[in-house]
Design an enzyme around this catalytic site. Structure first.
Site, PDB file in Angstrom:
ATOM      1  N   TYR A 158       0.827  -1.209   0.000  1.00 13.86           N
ATOM      2  CA  TYR A 158       0.000   0.000   0.000  1.00 13.86           C
ATOM      3  C   TYR A 158       0.858   1.253   0.000  1.00 13.86           C
ATOM      4  O   TYR A 158       2.096   1.175   0.052  1.00 13.86           O
ATOM      5  CB  TYR A 158      -0.937  -0.007   1.209  1.00 13.86           C
ATOM      6  CG  TYR A 158      -0.268   0.065   2.563  1.00 13.86           C
ATOM      7  CD1 TYR A 158      -0.389   1.197   3.358  1.00 13.86           C
ATOM      8  CD2 TYR A 158       0.458  -1.013   3.062  1.00 13.86           C
ATOM      9  CE1 TYR A 158       0.194   1.271   4.614  1.00 13.86           C
ATOM     10  CE2 TYR A 158       1.043  -0.954   4.315  1.00 13.86           C
ATOM     11  CZ  TYR A 158       0.914   0.181   5.098  1.00 13.86           C
ATOM     12  OH  TYR A 158       1.501   0.254   6.330  1.00 13.86           O
ATOM     13  N   ASP A 210       1.881   4.473   2.044  1.00 11.00           N
ATOM     14  CA  ASP A 210       1.899   5.094   3.364  1.00 11.00           C
ATOM     15  C   ASP A 210       2.396   6.527   3.181  1.00 11.00           C
ATOM     16  O   ASP A 210       3.603   6.778   3.128  1.00 11.00           O
ATOM     17  CB  ASP A 210       2.814   4.308   4.304  1.00 11.00           C
ATOM     18  CG  ASP A 210       2.723   4.802   5.747  1.00 11.00           C
ATOM     19  OD1 ASP A 210       2.061   5.821   5.976  1.00 11.00           O
ATOM     20  OD2 ASP A 210       3.329   4.171   6.629  1.00 11.00           O
ATOM     21  N   SER A 263       4.152  -4.806   3.914  1.00 16.01           N
ATOM     22  CA  SER A 263       4.081  -5.443   5.225  1.00 16.01           C
ATOM     23  C   SER A 263       4.020  -6.945   5.016  1.00 16.01           C
ATOM     24  O   SER A 263       3.107  -7.442   4.335  1.00 16.01           O
ATOM     25  CB  SER A 263       2.840  -4.984   5.993  1.00 16.01           C
ATOM     26  OG  SER A 263       2.886  -3.593   6.249  1.00 16.01           O
ATOM     27  N   THR A 264       4.956  -7.671   5.598  1.00 12.86           N
ATOM     28  CA  THR A 264       4.963  -9.119   5.450  1.00 12.86           C
ATOM     29  C   THR A 264       3.724  -9.729   6.095  1.00 12.86           C
ATOM     30  O   THR A 264       3.126  -9.133   6.998  1.00 12.86           O
ATOM     31  CB  THR A 264       6.194  -9.762   6.119  1.00 12.86           C
ATOM     32  OG1 THR A 264       6.087  -9.619   7.547  1.00 12.86           O
ATOM     33  CG2 THR A 264       7.490  -9.171   5.622  1.00 12.86           C
ATOM     34  N   ASN A 293       7.317  -6.099  14.213  1.00  9.88           N
ATOM     35  CA  ASN A 293       6.207  -6.345  15.128  1.00  9.88           C
ATOM     36  C   ASN A 293       6.344  -7.723  15.741  1.00  9.88           C
ATOM     37  O   ASN A 293       6.594  -8.708  15.028  1.00  9.88           O
ATOM     38  CB  ASN A 293       4.868  -6.245  14.387  1.00  9.88           C
ATOM     39  CG  ASN A 293       4.643  -4.867  13.808  1.00  9.88           C
ATOM     40  OD1 ASN A 293       4.252  -3.960  14.522  1.00  9.88           O
ATOM     41  ND2 ASN A 293       4.908  -4.695  12.522  1.00  9.88           N
ATOM     42  N   ARG A 340       1.010  -6.432  20.842  1.00  9.26           N
ATOM     43  CA  ARG A 340       1.900  -6.488  19.676  1.00  9.26           C
ATOM     44  C   ARG A 340       2.918  -5.375  19.845  1.00  9.26           C
ATOM     45  O   ARG A 340       2.582  -4.200  19.769  1.00  9.26           O
ATOM     46  CB  ARG A 340       1.097  -6.314  18.388  1.00  9.26           C
ATOM     47  CG  ARG A 340       1.926  -6.376  17.099  1.00  9.26           C
ATOM     48  CD  ARG A 340       1.037  -6.153  15.884  1.00  9.26           C
ATOM     49  NE  ARG A 340       0.458  -4.828  15.890  1.00  9.26           N
ATOM     50  CZ  ARG A 340       0.853  -3.814  15.118  1.00  9.26           C
ATOM     51  NH1 ARG A 340       1.862  -3.979  14.275  1.00  9.26           N
ATOM     52  NH2 ARG A 340       0.263  -2.644  15.183  1.00  9.26           N
ATOM     53  N   HIS A 377       5.373  -2.882  18.769  1.00 12.84           N
ATOM     54  CA  HIS A 377       5.618  -2.191  17.501  1.00 12.84           C
ATOM     55  C   HIS A 377       6.991  -1.525  17.598  1.00 12.84           C
ATOM     56  O   HIS A 377       7.166  -0.553  18.336  1.00 12.84           O
ATOM     57  CB  HIS A 377       4.511  -1.158  17.283  1.00 12.84           C
ATOM     58  CG  HIS A 377       4.529  -0.477  15.959  1.00 12.84           C
ATOM     59  ND1 HIS A 377       4.552  -1.165  14.770  1.00 12.84           N
ATOM     60  CD2 HIS A 377       4.514   0.842  15.629  1.00 12.84           C
ATOM     61  CE1 HIS A 377       4.540  -0.309  13.768  1.00 12.84           C
ATOM     62  NE2 HIS A 377       4.536   0.918  14.258  1.00 12.84           N
TER      63      HIS A 377
END
Length: 502
Positions: A93, A95, A102-103, A158, A240, A242
């Site tokens: 995407y 950003d 993003s995996t 993450n 999670r 970050h």
């Protein structure tokens, strides 16, 4: 736990339109993502589901007001930018001004390397397709973290952790680790300071952009420990973590050790195994000082009065990790955990003796050796503009242009994976997480998937008045073992949804 846990990475790529220095990067980034989507999405294009996202929730127990948040923090708003979910479970995407990959969620350091490398190939294919559009110009993508003019863009990690782990413990034990971790996973950078105005070479591309120790922001007042509390999983069980402080790595060993060692440290924090305090005085200043000293001799001052180099501080964590693995697993420790420990020790030992001994494994050392060769050959000072160009060319993802790829071709950089494994990961999801369910649904039932996110897949089924959401709140359910046979049996999305909700 060992090095294995649910984890992922998110990398924003630098972008340049050749011959058009004033080109709008947001438009160019959208062209990149849309070109790839048009070529690879065979039917309906599923939108990203923002409903479950909460980027302003803080792990310290409050939500930031939307009125005071920087617009860059509002990642739960659909800005109308290009956004596509891939059959490997990943997200591609725009950003803001960068294309981002993003995996999918994976469970091991080696799979992070595999799907991170697959992201490079996706981006390469996307840029080439965008360049071929009518009236288009060649678009070049760089896997780096800065434009040399004061702007920085992220390479985030993450890690899923137990919710029961006190956040204060994470801050206390992880901050010194991150201050020193860059000696293993920095990508190297020509120039000192955010705008690179001061001449020299430093270990990390990101260190100069961090300003506080703890905080929620990601694009301003960047913190060493980010407090975003957005688990994308059962919030009663998980948080999670970050991580925004890492560099974008091309060297596979750098990526492998970056996530492998971090996962081990998190396991020790979860099990309260770290008994003594390794807190560094002035962590932000220490982070920058370590980055600015490629001789690796800078001494950090710990609050207990000791003075250690970043390597010596890493060795403290390594010693704890060895004892932890022996205590918790003994002879049953898994192969990747043992391999991470062995490589970590080997790299730290050689860095302490002579950093150039790690030129085949670590990005910053490989880049420094390359730059020193040019400096010796042409008599270049560190403020020579040619060195800045070499820095950028190292991170150019085009195999025929990028200097990293040239080193790989010459056998001067160690690889952990082969091309076939990486190419498969461009299209096939990991087997052992919910990304398998997401990716296979997008592959097999694309025309009936209306939207998806990390924790849901939403179907638009014939004959039903409303959309049907399938929650995927447990990252370890939805794996091949869990739903593989079911997806193979179900010829339609309707049949699959009925079987899941029966």
């Amino acid at each position: 736990m060992s090095v294995r846990r649910v984890m992922g990475t998110e990398v924003e790529y630098g972008i340049s339109v050749q011959g058009q220095p004033l080109a709008n990067p947001m438009v160019a980034s959208s062209q990149v993502v849309n070109a790839y989507a048009s070529a690879t999405v065979r039917a309906r294009r599923a939108r990203w589901d923002f409903e479950e996202e909460s980027p302003l929730r803080d792990a310290r127990g409050f939500d930031m007001s939307r009125q005071v948040a920087d617009p860059s923090q509002l990642t739960d708003e659909d800005m109308g930018l290009a956004n596509v979910i891939l059959t490997n479970g990943a997200r591609l995407y725009v950003d803001h001004a960068h294309p981002e990959y993003s995996t999918p969620e994976v469970t091991s350091p080696l799979d992070i390397v595999r799907f991170d490398k697959a992201g490079e190939q996706v981006m390469l294919d996307a840029a080439r397709r965008a360049s071929l559009l009518p009236g288009g110009a060649p678009i070049v993508l760089y896997k780096n973290n800065g434009d040399g003019k004061g702007s920085s863009y992220g390479a985030h990690e993450n890690y899923l952790m137990r919710r029961s782990t006190p956040f204060g413990d994470i801050v206390r034990h992880l901050t010194p680790f991150f201050v020193s971790r860059q000696v293993v996973c920095g990508s190297g950078r020509v120039g000192i300071g955010q705008d690179g105005r001061e001449s020299g070479f430093q270990i990390s591309q990101r260190a100069d952009y961090f300003e506080v120790e703890v905080g929620l922001e990601t694009t301003l007042k960047r913190p060493i420990i980010n407090t975003r509390d957005e688990p994308h999983a059962d919030p009663e069980k998980y948080r999670r973590l970050h991580v925004i402080i890492g560099d974008a790595n091309l060297a596979e060993v750098s990526t492998y050790l970056k996530v492998g060692t971090t996962s081990l440290v998190l396991a020790m924090i979860e099990d309260r195994f770290i008994g003594h305090d390794l807190t560094v005085e002035g962590a932000v200043a220490g982070l920058r000082a370590v980055s600015h000293d490629p001789t690796l001799t800078h001494l950090l001052t710990l609050t207990d009065g000791r003075k250690l180099t970043a390597i010596q501080l890493q060795l403290e964590y390594l010693d704890l990790a060895r004892k932890f693995v022996e205590d918790r697993y003994g002879a049953d420790a898994d192969a990747q955990t043992l391999d991470v420990l062995a490589r970590w020790e080997s790299v730290l030992d050689r860095l302490e003796r002579d950093p150039m001994l790690c030129a085949r494994e670590l990005d910053w050392v490989a880049k420094l050796r390359l730059l020193e060769q040019y400096r010796d050959r042409d008599g270049l000072a560190w403020d020579d503009a040619k060195l800045q160009l070499i820095d950028y060319q190292y991170s150019d993802i085009r195999p025929e242009k990028g200097l990293y790829h040239r080193l790989v071709g010459l056998g001067r950089v160690e690889r952990l994976l082969d091309d076939a494994s990486v190419e498969a990961a461009m299209h096939d999801p990991p087997d052992d997480t919910r990304a398998y369910f997401r990716g296979r649904c997008l592959e097999k039932y694309a025309e009936h998937v209306a939207a998806a996110s990390w924790d849901s897949v939403i179907f638009d089924l014939p004959g039903r008045e409303s959309l049907q959401r399938v929650p995927t709140i447990d990252p370890l359910r939805g794996s091949r073992a869990h739903v593989g046979d079911l997806i193979e049996r179900c010829e339609s999305a309707e049949e699959l949804f009925t079987a899941l909700t029966r």
